[in-house]
Write an enzyme that holds these catalytic residues in place. Structure first.
Site, PDB file in Angstrom:
ATOM      1  N   LYS A 177       5.776  13.266  28.316  1.00 50.80           N
ATOM      2  CA  LYS A 177       6.275  14.445  27.612  1.00 50.80           C
ATOM      3  C   LYS A 177       7.302  15.238  28.421  1.00 50.80           C
ATOM      4  O   LYS A 177       8.153  15.931  27.854  1.00 50.80           O
ATOM      5  CB  LYS A 177       5.104  15.372  27.281  1.00 50.80           C
ATOM      6  CG  LYS A 177       4.153  14.819  26.245  1.00 50.80           C
ATOM      7  CD  LYS A 177       4.508  15.338  24.866  1.00 50.80           C
ATOM      8  CE  LYS A 177       3.477  14.926  23.842  1.00 50.80           C
ATOM      9  NZ  LYS A 177       3.894  15.301  22.481  1.00 50.80           N
ATOM     10  N   SER A 235       1.520   6.116  28.144  1.00 47.71           N
ATOM     11  CA  SER A 235       2.127   7.443  28.023  1.00 47.71           C
ATOM     12  C   SER A 235       1.679   8.431  29.078  1.00 47.71           C
ATOM     13  O   SER A 235       2.405   9.383  29.367  1.00 47.71           O
ATOM     14  CB  SER A 235       1.817   8.006  26.640  1.00 47.71           C
ATOM     15  OG  SER A 235       0.411   7.977  26.419  1.00 47.71           O
TER      16      SER A 235
END
Lengths: 321, 321
Positions: free
Chosen positions: B54, B303
């Protein structure tokens, strides 16, 4: 003894390895800084494709190996990460590799070496048994690569410290684990050539202090080897790195296996990185000598992350590994 | 709805984030390839300084935020990794940040957000409670950043896939986890713009299938949220990523929490990387649909790695997390 590598060799090594290995991350961690009392930066050699810093040396060595030697194949002795480095480089350069490892070697490392296409042979109970075996038995026509006394390996691994000093020029202290000593010799070579005021501190296990005692006494000393940290586990020092360490290393700290386990847990918690015992030794040392690190800017070389799941389980459950 | 980002925005995002974030590693793993039956490459977003992908979006957003908005500070809702991203970027750009998180949020993420100097406020039981709170309560004069509907976030996180396709042009399938959907939308945007034949497959938890159902039905659907994978835990989809996914995503796979746990263990064993549940979802999916991945070259986006030690312990001991 081979000629000692120079800073020019380190710079050349950086160019040599660049097509194969990306510089690793150097991150600050507030949680570790709080534990140590200095500003702690971690050099993430556990992010290497082999999970350990040694691959820098393996690539640098293999890239310079003459075609004739490459055709003979390369033989070496290793507890794991050096073997992985050789296997990785051998695969890249299309060279046959045979790694002699002690019985009971870390299975994660054995499997990874085999996956890279290298052959593994088990000999004796520890690294020094393997080293004696390959040095005595000869190499079946293969090229024998010493994990400690090869200048190209030292110049190669020294690039980790070159990256540290370039990314963080204001670094004051670098802590580096010592097994055979090539990583620490490389750290000295790079740091002192750029900025002699940077302190380089070696770290070894109390339960395997051969390199420490050799450094202290200025002569080759063998010592018992009982640490669980296979990356620090050598009974006898290597000549070439010792010569560099004697001249350049500022200090040498021993840590207990229990302190190493505590540092492994702290690294898990504060960095979310799996770190093997040798890799956590530098944090263990920084915590041990924290009184003299207050307010300083520190880089800790986390040399590798090749921990087994069983080892991790034992670490977390607090049982001995 | 904000205008959808373009491939030009992704290229610009790469330049914008370059001074702050290094491209992450993309490594092949023999042990995972054997488990899946294709050639498995892992995109190591867990190596980011915040431990999750992110941060690419957070930096891209904050770098483009006008000075006047920066002075107001930024408010956002997050289960953790988006909040960490905002905190990291806010610290770099000297901006005040307030992250609204659900009660019981992953403590590793909470601690890391606070260490970066951001403020944390706990609201409700899950991400959607936090989102409703910040959208309804207003922002105390702060700039409200949506974790899903902000084009600069999508263009920023899309750089992970840009890096994949540049490093491995012959990649055939990319698997990407879906929470809010920005990462998957970014993956589509980057991959399809470069090479439309690359298949992009989204992965969500069976126990939190809102984005999956919305994608399947072509309209906004809410769904129960009961997965332990907080990075996949949204009850309602976001408009902007859904619009991109509807147009571009090739397939969408659901995996069970048990499959995710199995993949986390396999990643530990075969890559020696600590991977959080959402990060392991792509491997779980690749194993589930292995029949149609045979012989293919796959990139799995891992991720993030922000797993707690307690979560790791439960994972290894086989108890529920």
């Amino acid at each position: 003894m081979s000629a000692a590598p120079t800073f020019a060799d380190v710079l050349q090594a950086r160019d040599t390895i660049a097509p194969y290995l990306r510089p690793t991350a150097l991150y600050p961690y507030g949680g570790l800084s709080a534990a140590v009392g200095g500003e702690v930066w971690i050099k993430h050699e556990n992010h290497q494709p082999t999970g350990a810093f040694k691959v820098r040396g393996g690539i640098n060595f293999m890239a310079h190996l003459p075609e004739e030697e490459r055709r003979r194949g390369v033989l070496t002795a290793s507890t794991g990460n050096h073997g992985l480095s050789v296997a990785f480089a051998a695969q890249r350069f299309g060279v046959r590799a045979l790694v002699v490892m002690p019985n009971g070697a870390n299975p994660v490392k054995v499997e990874a070496i085999r996956e890279l296409g290298a052959e593994v042979r088990f000999v004796g109970r520890d690294f020094d048994d393997c080293r004696a075996y390959v040095e005595a038995a000869g190499s079946d026509g293969m090229y024998y690569l010493s994990s400690g006394d090869e200048p190209l390996l030292i110049a190669g691994v020294a690039t980790h410290t070159l990256e540290i000093v370039e990314a963080l020029p204001e670094v004051e202290v670098i802590l580096v684990p010592v097994g055979g000593g090539s990583g620490a010799a490389g750290a000295c070579l790079a740091a002192k050539s750029i900025k002699p005021r940077i302190q380089v501190i070696g770290v070894q296990a109390e339960a395997a202090p051969a390199a420490y005692q050799s450094w202290k006494q200025g002569r080759r000393v063998e010592a018992p080897m009982e640490t669980f940290a296979e990356g620090l586990a050598t009974r006898a020092p290597f000549e070439l790195p010792q010569a560099i360490l004697r001249r350049e290393l500022d200090d040498f700290v021993l840590v207990s296996d229990a302190e190493i386990r505590g540092a492994m847990r702290l690294l898990l918690e504060k960095t979310r990185n799996l770190v093997e015992a040798a890799g956590a030794a530098t944090l263990a040392a920084a915590i041990r000598i924290r009184d003299r690190l207050q307010g300083k800017r520190l880089a800790l070389i986390v040399s590798g992350g090749n921990l087994t799941v069983a080892g991790l389980q034992e670490l977390l459950n607090g049982t001995r590994q």
